[in-house]
Scaffold this motif. Structure first.
Motif, PDB file in Angstrom:
ATOM      1  N   LEU A   3       0.822  -1.210   0.000  1.00 31.55           N
ATOM      2  CA  LEU A   3       0.000   0.000   0.000  1.00 31.55           C
ATOM      3  C   LEU A   3       0.857   1.261   0.000  1.00 31.55           C
ATOM      4  O   LEU A   3       0.485   2.274  -0.600  1.00 31.55           O
ATOM      5  CB  LEU A   3      -0.935  -0.001   1.203  1.00 31.55           C
ATOM      6  N   LYS A   4       2.004   1.194   0.656  1.00 33.66           N
ATOM      7  CA  LYS A   4       2.914   2.340   0.684  1.00 33.66           C
ATOM      8  C   LYS A   4       3.420   2.638  -0.725  1.00 33.66           C
ATOM      9  O   LYS A   4       3.426   3.789  -1.166  1.00 33.66           O
ATOM     10  CB  LYS A   4       4.073   2.025   1.635  1.00 33.66           C
ATOM     11  N   TRP A   5       3.833   1.614  -1.453  1.00 31.92           N
ATOM     12  CA  TRP A   5       4.327   1.803  -2.815  1.00 31.92           C
ATOM     13  C   TRP A   5       3.206   2.188  -3.775  1.00 31.92           C
ATOM     14  O   TRP A   5       3.406   2.983  -4.693  1.00 31.92           O
ATOM     15  CB  TRP A   5       5.038   0.545  -3.314  1.00 31.92           C
ATOM     16  N   LEU A   6       2.028   1.666  -3.542  1.00 30.54           N
ATOM     17  CA  LEU A   6       0.880   2.032  -4.368  1.00 30.54           C
ATOM     18  C   LEU A   6       0.530   3.508  -4.168  1.00 30.54           C
ATOM     19  O   LEU A   6       0.263   4.233  -5.131  1.00 30.54           O
ATOM     20  CB  LEU A   6      -0.325   1.152  -4.025  1.00 30.54           C
ATOM     21  N   GLY A   7       0.567   3.951  -2.937  1.00 29.42           N
ATOM     22  CA  GLY A   7       0.307   5.357  -2.636  1.00 29.42           C
ATOM     23  C   GLY A   7       1.336   6.271  -3.268  1.00 29.42           C
ATOM     24  O   GLY A   7       1.004   7.316  -3.834  1.00 29.42           O
ATOM     25  N   ARG A   8       2.591   5.883  -3.183  1.00 25.99           N
ATOM     26  CA  ARG A   8       3.655   6.695  -3.790  1.00 25.99           C
ATOM     27  C   ARG A   8       3.539   6.706  -5.309  1.00 25.99           C
ATOM     28  O   ARG A   8       3.774   7.727  -5.948  1.00 25.99           O
ATOM     29  CB  ARG A   8       5.023   6.166  -3.369  1.00 25.99           C
ATOM     30  N   SER A   9       3.181   5.574  -5.881  1.00 23.25           N
ATOM     31  CA  SER A   9       3.002   5.509  -7.337  1.00 23.25           C
ATOM     32  C   SER A   9       1.866   6.408  -7.785  1.00 23.25           C
ATOM     33  O   SER A   9       1.977   7.108  -8.795  1.00 23.25           O
ATOM     34  CB  SER A   9       2.733   4.071  -7.779  1.00 23.25           C
ATOM     35  N   LEU A  11       0.815   9.053  -6.233  1.00 23.52           N
ATOM     36  CA  LEU A  11       1.277  10.426  -6.035  1.00 23.52           C
ATOM     37  C   LEU A  11       2.188  10.868  -7.177  1.00 23.52           C
ATOM     38  O   LEU A  11       2.066  11.987  -7.681  1.00 23.52           O
ATOM     39  CB  LEU A  11       1.991  10.545  -4.691  1.00 23.52           C
ATOM     40  N   LEU A  12       3.092  10.002  -7.612  1.00 25.79           N
ATOM     41  CA  LEU A  12       3.962  10.324  -8.743  1.00 25.79           C
ATOM     42  C   LEU A  12       3.175  10.485 -10.037  1.00 25.79           C
ATOM     43  O   LEU A  12       3.459  11.386 -10.839  1.00 25.79           O
ATOM     44  CB  LEU A  12       5.037   9.250  -8.905  1.00 25.79           C
ATOM     45  N   LEU A  13       2.187   9.648 -10.236  1.00 20.66           N
ATOM     46  CA  LEU A  13       1.340   9.773 -11.421  1.00 20.66           C
ATOM     47  C   LEU A  13       0.573  11.093 -11.395  1.00 20.66           C
ATOM     48  O   LEU A  13       0.494  11.799 -12.405  1.00 20.66           O
ATOM     49  CB  LEU A  13       0.369   8.592 -11.497  1.00 20.66           C
ATOM     50  N   PHE A  14       0.028  11.443 -10.259  1.00 18.25           N
ATOM     51  CA  PHE A  14      -0.695  12.700 -10.109  1.00 18.25           C
ATOM     52  C   PHE A  14       0.233  13.890 -10.363  1.00 18.25           C
ATOM     53  O   PHE A  14      -0.136  14.850 -11.047  1.00 18.25           O
ATOM     54  CB  PHE A  14      -1.316  12.788  -8.717  1.00 18.25           C
ATOM     55  N   ALA A  15       1.454  13.834  -9.834  1.00 14.35           N
ATOM     56  CA  ALA A  15       2.420  14.914 -10.050  1.00 14.35           C
ATOM     57  C   ALA A  15       2.765  15.041 -11.528  1.00 14.35           C
ATOM     58  O   ALA A  15       2.882  16.149 -12.057  1.00 14.35           O
ATOM     59  CB  ALA A  15       3.678  14.667  -9.224  1.00 14.35           C
ATOM     60  N   ALA A  16       2.923  13.919 -12.225  1.00 12.72           N
ATOM     61  CA  ALA A  16       3.234  13.963 -13.654  1.00 12.72           C
ATOM     62  C   ALA A  16       2.076  14.545 -14.448  1.00 12.72           C
ATOM     63  O   ALA A  16       2.284  15.340 -15.374  1.00 12.72           O
ATOM     64  CB  ALA A  16       3.574  12.565 -14.156  1.00 12.72           C
ATOM     65  N   VAL A  17       0.846  14.191 -14.070  1.00 10.66           N
ATOM     66  CA  VAL A  17      -0.329  14.715 -14.769  1.00 10.66           C
ATOM     67  C   VAL A  17      -0.407  16.233 -14.605  1.00 10.66           C
ATOM     68  O   VAL A  17      -0.833  16.947 -15.506  1.00 10.66           O
ATOM     69  CB  VAL A  17      -1.614  14.027 -14.254  1.00 10.66           C
ATOM     70  N   ILE A  18       0.029  16.752 -13.481  1.00 10.38           N
ATOM     71  CA  ILE A  18      -0.001  18.189 -13.231  1.00 10.38           C
ATOM     72  C   ILE A  18       1.209  18.878 -13.869  1.00 10.38           C
ATOM     73  O   ILE A  18       1.081  19.926 -14.512  1.00 10.38           O
ATOM     74  CB  ILE A  18      -0.025  18.473 -11.711  1.00 10.38           C
ATOM     75  N   LEU A  19       2.390  18.326 -13.727  1.00  9.17           N
ATOM     76  CA  LEU A  19       3.620  19.011 -14.140  1.00  9.17           C
ATOM     77  C   LEU A  19       3.883  18.972 -15.640  1.00  9.17           C
ATOM     78  O   LEU A  19       4.415  19.940 -16.189  1.00  9.17           O
ATOM     79  CB  LEU A  19       4.817  18.434 -13.389  1.00  9.17           C
ATOM     80  N   VAL A  20       3.534  17.900 -16.316  1.00  5.63           N
ATOM     81  CA  VAL A  20       3.837  17.799 -17.747  1.00  5.63           C
ATOM     82  C   VAL A  20       3.138  18.893 -18.556  1.00  5.63           C
ATOM     83  O   VAL A  20       3.787  19.576 -19.348  1.00  5.63           O
ATOM     84  CB  VAL A  20       3.527  16.377 -18.277  1.00  5.63           C
ATOM     85  N   PRO A  21       1.839  19.144 -18.376  1.00  4.96           N
ATOM     86  CA  PRO A  21       1.231  20.255 -19.133  1.00  4.96           C
ATOM     87  C   PRO A  21       1.823  21.617 -18.783  1.00  4.96           C
ATOM     88  O   PRO A  21       1.971  22.474 -19.652  1.00  4.96           O
ATOM     89  CB  PRO A  21      -0.245  20.191 -18.742  1.00  4.96           C
ATOM     90  N   LEU A  22       2.176  21.820 -17.518  1.00  2.18           N
ATOM     91  CA  LEU A  22       2.801  23.085 -17.145  1.00  2.18           C
ATOM     92  C   LEU A  22       4.146  23.275 -17.834  1.00  2.18           C
ATOM     93  O   LEU A  22       4.474  24.380 -18.286  1.00  2.18           O
ATOM     94  CB  LEU A  22       2.974  23.167 -15.628  1.00  2.18           C
ATOM     95  N   LEU A  23       4.932  22.217 -17.925  1.00  2.00           N
ATOM     96  CA  LEU A  23       6.222  22.307 -18.614  1.00  2.00           C
ATOM     97  C   LEU A  23       6.034  22.544 -20.105  1.00  2.00           C
ATOM     98  O   LEU A  23       6.794  23.298 -20.721  1.00  2.00           O
ATOM     99  CB  LEU A  23       7.043  21.042 -18.364  1.00  2.00           C
TER     100      LEU A  23
END
Length: 80
Positions: A3-9, A11-23
């Motif tokens: 569950l810890k790794w699933l949560g981190r994954s 979170l990373l997916l969410f960060a990529a969805v937000i950061l890629v369009p901004l970049l």
């Protein structure tokens, strides 16, 4: 542990969805018009800040910022 790794994954997916369009928007704003039409998603060949200069020359955003800074101190004592 899983569950810890699933949560981190997630979170990373969410960060990529937000950061890629901004970049993409940031890199596109630093391109010239011919560079944009030649390669819309690529990195800029050279940095061009002409787009930002045109933005501030054509829009009244500086006037709006000045108005906000001028009127906010007058309104603050009324809200206390």
């Amino acid at each position: 542990m899983v569950l810890k790794w699933l949560g981190r994954s997630m979170l990373l997916l969410f960060a990529a969805v937000i950061l890629v369009p901004l970049l993409i928007v940031l890199f596109t704003s630093l391109k010239t018009t011919p560079q944009f039409y030649a390669n819309p998603l690529g990195l800029p060949e050279s940095l061009s800040f002409h787009n930002f200069k045109a933005l501030f020359d054509r829009s009244p955003c500086c006037n709006s910022a000045a108005n906000i800074l001028r009127t906010t101190p007058c309104c603050l004592p009324e809200s206390w």
